[in-house]
Design an enzyme around this catalytic site. Structure first.
Site, PDB file in Angstrom:
ATOM      1  CG  HIS A   1      -6.998   3.566   8.337  1.00 38.09           C
ATOM      2  ND1 HIS A   1      -6.919   3.931   7.004  1.00 38.09           N
ATOM      3  CD2 HIS A   1      -8.193   4.053   8.774  1.00 38.09           C
ATOM      4  CE1 HIS A   1      -7.995   4.611   6.665  1.00 38.09           C
ATOM      5  NE2 HIS A   1      -8.785   4.687   7.724  1.00 38.09           N
TER       6      HIS A   1
ATOM      7  CG  HIS B   1     -11.495   3.897   9.968  1.00 39.89           C
ATOM      8  ND1 HIS B   1     -11.066   5.206   9.931  1.00 39.89           N
ATOM      9  CD2 HIS B   1     -11.772   3.633  11.275  1.00 39.89           C
ATOM     10  CE1 HIS B   1     -11.079   5.710  11.153  1.00 39.89           C
ATOM     11  NE2 HIS B   1     -11.495   4.778  11.986  1.00 39.89           N
TER      12      HIS B   1
ATOM     13  CG  ASP C   1     -13.544   4.165   4.587  1.00 40.51           C
ATOM     14  OD1 ASP C   1     -13.011   3.764   5.633  1.00 40.51           O
ATOM     15  OD2 ASP C   1     -13.389   5.332   4.145  1.00 40.51           O
ATOM     16  CG  HIS C   2      -9.435   2.720   4.037  1.00 39.27           C
ATOM     17  ND1 HIS C   2      -8.592   3.334   3.138  1.00 39.27           N
ATOM     18  CD2 HIS C   2     -10.233   3.705   4.534  1.00 39.27           C
ATOM     19  CE1 HIS C   2      -8.860   4.633   3.095  1.00 39.27           C
ATOM     20  NE2 HIS C   2      -9.853   4.880   3.931  1.00 39.27           N
TER      21      HIS C   2
ATOM     22  CG  HIS D   1      -6.974   8.546  10.143  1.00 41.55           C
ATOM     23  ND1 HIS D   1      -7.669   9.633   9.642  1.00 41.55           N
ATOM     24  CD2 HIS D   1      -7.816   7.479  10.013  1.00 41.55           C
ATOM     25  CE1 HIS D   1      -8.865   9.240   9.227  1.00 41.55           C
ATOM     26  NE2 HIS D   1      -8.983   7.934   9.449  1.00 41.55           N
TER      27      HIS D   1
ATOM     28  CG  ASP E   1      -8.328   7.595   5.548  1.00 41.24           C
ATOM     29  OD1 ASP E   1      -9.374   7.462   6.205  1.00 41.24           O
ATOM     30  OD2 ASP E   1      -8.287   7.480   4.312  1.00 41.24           O
TER      31      ASP E   1
ATOM     32  CG  HIS F   1     -10.165   8.852   0.896  1.00 45.60           C
ATOM     33  ND1 HIS F   1     -10.880   9.631   1.781  1.00 45.60           N
ATOM     34  CD2 HIS F   1     -10.150   7.618   1.442  1.00 45.60           C
ATOM     35  CE1 HIS F   1     -11.260   8.909   2.814  1.00 45.60           C
ATOM     36  NE2 HIS F   1     -10.824   7.662   2.631  1.00 45.60           N
TER      37      HIS F   1
END
Length: 304
Positions: A61, A63, A65-66, A138, A206, A265
């Site tokens: 996805h 976000h 942090d990804h 999510h 997530d 994670h």
């Protein structure tokens, strides 16, 4: 053989000694990256697998942090001399985010193709990996992935010999070709054994636990799965933030009949991931907490 390196194990933000959650998959001479948080190229460099052979990136996805590490990885791949295409897969909205990130990495010596997926789709990854995805839960478009390396049926030389086939033609039948030889039509199934199980892994992060995750991970040799929290008392947080705690992740592995589970994670508040491992093992015994740089190898010889 498939090698899976857990480059980083942290969620939300990188910590000293713990990079953001992502996984690098090596199949032969090809590489596929799953998620790409800030600084991904640093632990990657430590593994020593090189950058030039990266053929695909699969994003769960959008976000930060990804995905925020993408520009740095693109530069490293370019610096390594890649000119072949790079394919990027992700949920709806991926193109918009990648376009923004590429404003600081606008020109690369290789073409980049973006594929937006809705879930329940099949596609091919480098090295002959057959991939599929499913919608995660999510609160925003998010995907979980599965990849399989098929195994060809065993070639039965004695059957080929009984048909009078020259050795030079055997490889064509192994590849599935139909041959015309000496007035007869030879089909591959005449010289091949029964179908054989390949090797597979799933990457789930997530999300809340869902039946779709159980189905995606069915009978995988390895499930790499988030464990944002390690305490059942954090269930309200997990529900509010659309994540899982360790026992829920283990529940997916158990329901799916996975062969082994690697937890990753972890929330920055988790100081010792071994607590998550201990909690998960009460539900699914063959569980390990990932460490940054951990490599798991899957081979046909160790599958069932």
């Amino acid at each position: 053989m498939i090698d899976i390196c857990i480059l980083g194990t942290c969620g939300m933000m990188p910590l000293p000694g713990r990079w953001l959650s992502c996984a690098l998959v090596r199949n032969g001479s090809t590489l596929t990256l799953f998620d790409c948080g800030e600084g991904t190229q640093v632990p990657w460099k430590s593994v020593g697998w090189g950058f030039r052979q990266l053929g695909a990136i699969c994003f769960s996805h959008m976000h930060a942090d990804h995905v925020a590490g993408l520009p740095g990885v693109l530069f490293m791949v370019a610096h390594a001399g890649r000119t072949e295409p790079l394919h990027i897969y992700g949920p709806i909205g991926t193109s918009y985010v990648i376009e923004g990130l590429r404003r600081i990495a606008p020109e690369m010596p290789y073409p980049i193709f973006i594929h937006e997926l809705k879930g329940d789709e099949h596609f091919e990854l480098p090295g002959g990996l057959q991939a599929s995805c499913a919608q995660a839960s999510h609160g925003m478009p998010c995907l979980a992935y599965r990849a399989e390396l098929p195994r060809r049926p065993a070639f039965q030389a004695e059957k080929a010999q009984s048909l009078g086939l020259p050795v030079q033609l055997w490889s064509r039948l192994q590849r599935g070709e139909i041959l015309e030889y000496n007035g007869q039509t030879i089909h591959p199934e005449q010289v091949l054994g029964a179908p054989r199980r390949g090797i597979s892994f799933a990457y789930i992060t997530d999300t809340r636990p869902t039946q779709a995750m159980n189905k995606l991970a069915q009978d995988v040799d390895l499930l790499v799965c988030e464990s944002m929290y390690d305490d059942p008392e954090d269930l309200p947080l997990a529900r509010a933030n659309a994540h899982m705690y360790a026992e829920e992740s283990a529940g997916i592995a158990k329901a799916a009949g996975a062969h082994q589970l690697i937890l990753t994670h972890f929330s920055p508040k988790i100081n010792d991931p071994r607590q998550a491992e201990k909690a998960a093992r009460t539900v699914f015994a063959n569980t390990r907490a990932a460490k940054d740089g951990m490599i798991v190898s899957l081979d046909f010889d160790n599958t069932h």
